[in-house]
Design an enzyme around this catalytic site. Structure first.
Site, PDB file in Angstrom:
ATOM      1  N   CYS A  36       0.826  -1.200   0.000  1.00  0.00           N
ATOM      2  CA  CYS A  36       0.000   0.000   0.000  1.00  0.00           C
ATOM      3  C   CYS A  36       0.870   1.265   0.000  1.00  0.00           C
ATOM      4  CB  CYS A  36      -0.989  -0.050   1.170  1.00  0.00           C
ATOM      5  SG  CYS A  36      -2.380   1.082   0.976  1.00  0.00           S
ATOM      6  N   HIS A  58      -3.228  -5.402   1.564  1.00  0.00           N
ATOM      7  CA  HIS A  58      -2.540  -5.666   2.841  1.00  0.00           C
ATOM      8  C   HIS A  58      -2.555  -7.155   3.167  1.00  0.00           C
ATOM      9  CE1 HIS A  58      -2.190  -1.453   4.351  1.00  0.00           C
ATOM     10  NE2 HIS A  58      -3.221  -1.272   3.536  1.00  0.00           N
ATOM     11  N   GLU A  81      -0.763  -8.695   5.157  1.00  0.00           N
ATOM     12  CA  GLU A  81      -0.480  -8.884   6.585  1.00  0.00           C
ATOM     13  C   GLU A  81      -1.756  -8.864   7.430  1.00  0.00           C
ATOM     14  OE1 GLU A  81      -0.591  -4.413   6.154  1.00  0.00           O
ATOM     15  OE2 GLU A  81      -0.026  -6.133   4.911  1.00  0.00           O
TER      16      GLU A  81
END
Length: 195
Positions: A79, A169, A171
């Protein structure tokens, strides 16, 4: 394998948790002296690209990090990290690290209310979950940069040499496939450097 995570702002803790779960060791880069540690790869997390770029410059991290990336250090930007690595940002005249031959559009999927979750195909990995938060997308790429994933016909992941970027994202999802993809890039670089 030791992976540095830029820990100035953004979702760095989630990256550390994912990398640790995959067996990598992590440490945080917060100031210039942290760069003296020998590390194998770097993660630049999501957050606010303008703030991260400003802090990197103020803390004396900007030029050394850029130099390491240009020398081949594997780097993974998510991002805001994608925006920081982009050579061009079409709706922002600021230049950041500019190490990757991509042109991006900031906040391309809308502001916070434009956040969404979907699934998509990622080259070399398969179908994965993708969480987008005020996400950019890659408008164009050139040179050795290659597309790894698209959503709604927009490029949302790319690779160029030892650089990997995602507009989403990974994660924030339980699936560690993209981080594993990055760790394999780091391993490949380590093997080729050792030969």
């Amino acid at each position: 394998m030791l992976i540095a995570v830029l820990a100035l702002q953004g979702a760095f803790v989630e990256h550390e948790a994912m990398l640790t779960a995959l067996g990598a060791k992590t440490f945080e880069i917060r100031q210039k002296r942290d760069l003296s540690v020998a590390f194998d790869g770097l993660v630049i997390p999501g957050g606010e690209s303008t703030v991260q770029g400003k802090l990197m410059r103020e803390l004396g991290l900007f030029d050394p990090i850029r130099e390491k990336i240009n020398e081949g250090l594997p780097v993974f930007g998510t991002c805001a990290g994608l925006i920081l690595l982009a050579n061009r940002v079409c709706n922002d005249d600021r230049k950041h690290l500019a190490t990757m031959d991509i042109e991006v559009v900031r906040n391309a999927f809308g502001r916070q209310l434009g956040s969404f979750h979907t699934e998509g195909d990622f080259t070399g990995v398969g179908r994965i979950p993708m969480t987008f938060i005020r996400a950019p997308y890659i408008k164009s790429l050139w040179g050795d940069a290659e597309v790894l994933a698209r959503v709604d016909d927009k490029i949302v992941a790319a690779r160029q040499g030892s650089q990997l970027v995602t507009a989403f994202h990974p994660e924030l999802d339980a699936d560690g496939s993209v981080h594993e993809f990055f760790l394999n890039m780091v391993r490949s670089r380590s093997v080729s450097t050792a030969l």
